[in-house]
Motif scaffolding. Structure first.
Motif, mmCIF file in Angstrom:
data_model
loop_
_atom_site.group_PDB
_atom_site.id
_atom_site.type_symbol
_atom_site.label_atom_id
_atom_site.label_comp_id
_atom_site.label_asym_id
_atom_site.label_seq_id
_atom_site.Cartn_x
_atom_site.Cartn_y
_atom_site.Cartn_z
ATOM 1 N N MET A 81 0.817 -1.185 0.000
ATOM 2 C CA MET A 81 0.000 0.000 0.000
ATOM 3 C C MET A 81 0.871 1.263 0.000
ATOM 4 N N ALA A 82 1.860 1.314 0.883
ATOM 5 C CA ALA A 82 2.722 2.496 0.978
ATOM 6 C C ALA A 82 3.525 2.683 -0.305
ATOM 7 N N GLU A 83 3.920 1.584 -0.945
ATOM 8 C CA GLU A 83 4.705 1.699 -2.182
ATOM 9 C C GLU A 83 3.876 2.368 -3.282
ATOM 10 N N LYS A 84 2.620 1.984 -3.408
ATOM 11 C CA LYS A 84 1.756 2.605 -4.414
ATOM 12 C C LYS A 84 1.565 4.094 -4.106
ATOM 13 N N ALA A 85 1.342 4.402 -2.833
ATOM 14 C CA ALA A 85 1.181 5.803 -2.440
ATOM 15 C C ALA A 85 2.449 6.600 -2.761
ATOM 16 N N MET A 86 3.613 6.002 -2.519
ATOM 17 C CA MET A 86 4.879 6.673 -2.828
ATOM 18 C C MET A 86 4.990 6.912 -4.329
ATOM 19 N N ASN A 87 4.616 5.919 -5.137
ATOM 20 C CA ASN A 87 4.682 6.071 -6.588
ATOM 21 C C ASN A 87 3.803 7.226 -7.063
ATOM 22 N N VAL A 88 2.591 7.292 -6.558
ATOM 23 C CA VAL A 88 1.676 8.363 -6.937
ATOM 24 C C VAL A 88 2.242 9.713 -6.484
ATOM 25 N N TYR A 89 2.719 9.760 -5.259
ATOM 26 C CA TYR A 89 3.259 11.001 -4.704
ATOM 27 C C TYR A 89 4.442 11.513 -5.529
ATOM 28 N N LEU A 90 5.362 10.631 -5.844
ATOM 29 C CA LEU A 90 6.537 11.049 -6.609
ATOM 30 C C LEU A 90 6.152 11.473 -8.025
ATOM 31 N N ASN A 91 5.201 10.784 -8.644
ATOM 32 C CA ASN A 91 4.752 11.186 -9.975
ATOM 33 C C ASN A 91 4.048 12.536 -9.951
ATOM 34 N N ASP A 92 3.267 12.787 -8.898
ATOM 35 C CA ASP A 92 2.645 14.105 -8.765
ATOM 36 C C ASP A 92 3.719 15.186 -8.712
ATOM 37 N N HIS A 93 4.753 14.940 -7.928
ATOM 38 C CA HIS A 93 5.826 15.933 -7.808
ATOM 39 C C HIS A 93 6.655 16.025 -9.080
ATOM 40 N N LEU A 94 6.779 14.940 -9.816
ATOM 41 C CA LEU A 94 7.503 15.006 -11.082
ATOM 42 C C LEU A 94 6.764 15.915 -12.065
ATOM 43 N N GLY A 95 5.442 15.796 -12.116
ATOM 44 C CA GLY A 95 4.674 16.700 -12.974
ATOM 45 C C GLY A 95 4.893 18.151 -12.568
ATOM 46 N N GLY A 96 4.873 18.415 -11.268
ATOM 47 C CA GLY A 96 5.129 19.765 -10.775
ATOM 48 C C GLY A 96 6.551 20.214 -11.057
ATOM 49 N N ALA A 97 7.504 19.291 -10.950
ATOM 50 C CA ALA A 97 8.909 19.630 -11.202
ATOM 51 C C ALA A 97 9.129 20.000 -12.666
ATOM 52 N N MET A 98 8.441 19.289 -13.545
ATOM 53 C CA MET A 98 8.551 19.620 -14.967
ATOM 54 C C MET A 98 8.001 21.016 -15.227
ATOM 55 N N LEU A 99 6.842 21.307 -14.648
ATOM 56 C CA LEU A 99 6.235 22.627 -14.793
ATOM 57 C C LEU A 99 7.149 23.694 -14.194
ATOM 58 N N GLY A 100 7.667 23.446 -12.996
ATOM 59 C CA GLY A 100 8.530 24.416 -12.327
ATOM 60 C C GLY A 100 9.816 24.688 -13.088
#
Length: 163
Positions: A1-20
């Motif tokens: 469960m935590a691994e999936k949450a980590m994957n989603v969290y990091l992908n969310d931040h990757l999208g933001g990092a690309m925008l930033g």
């Protein structure tokens, strides 16, 4: 469960990092030859390095990339070019102010990422080799610098004294 949450969290931040990263470069390019341009040259380089660090961390954690989130970030950056150019308000200063404000908020989010990863560092072996305190400090410094630039741009854009 935590691994999936980590994957989603990091992908969310990757999208933001690309925008930033793209937004920082956009502000740098629009401000070339000015004191803000000099500041943004450093900030844009650092933000891109932070994005690369996130990508390397995702590789070490075997986090699959979510192409939908990457495309969404790319599309948001392209749309921001219109808004932040001042085209919607008719005022270049207002567009720059809004771009700096958006970037400042993104850096705050990035700092939040590094802070929470520091808290769960013992649960993920790849986090042990990342300089999270250094990344947190750099995000804090970026935030302070961007806040000063944001405030100056806000005064230029919103003050009635320039009418």
């Amino acid at each position: 469960m935590a691994e999936k949450a980590m994957n989603v969290y990091l992908n969310d931040h990757l999208g933001g990092a690309m925008l930033g990263s793209d937004l920082a470069a956009q502000i740098r390019d629009q401000s070339e030859g000015t004191p803000l341009g000099q500041v943004m040259t450093r900030i844009a380089t650092e933000i891109e390095a932070d994005r690369e660090t996130l990508l390397e961390l995702m590789d070490r954690l075997d986090t699959p990339r979510n192409p939908v989130k990457q495309v969404t970030g790319w599309m948001a950056e392209k749309a921001s070019r219109i808004k932040f150019s001042g085209a919607t308000s008719g005022e270049r200063d207002h567009g720059l102010f809004m771009a700096l404000e958006s970037l400042r908020l993104g850096v705050a989010g990035k700092k939040g990422l590094w802070l929470v990863l520091q808290e769960v560092r013992d649960d993920y072996e790849p986090l042990q080799s990342i300089d999270l305190p250094g990344l947190i400090e750099r995000a804090s410094n970026q935030g302070q610098t961007l806040e000063a630039q944001r405030m100056a741009a806000g005064v230029r854009a919103l003050a009635k004294s320039g009418e």
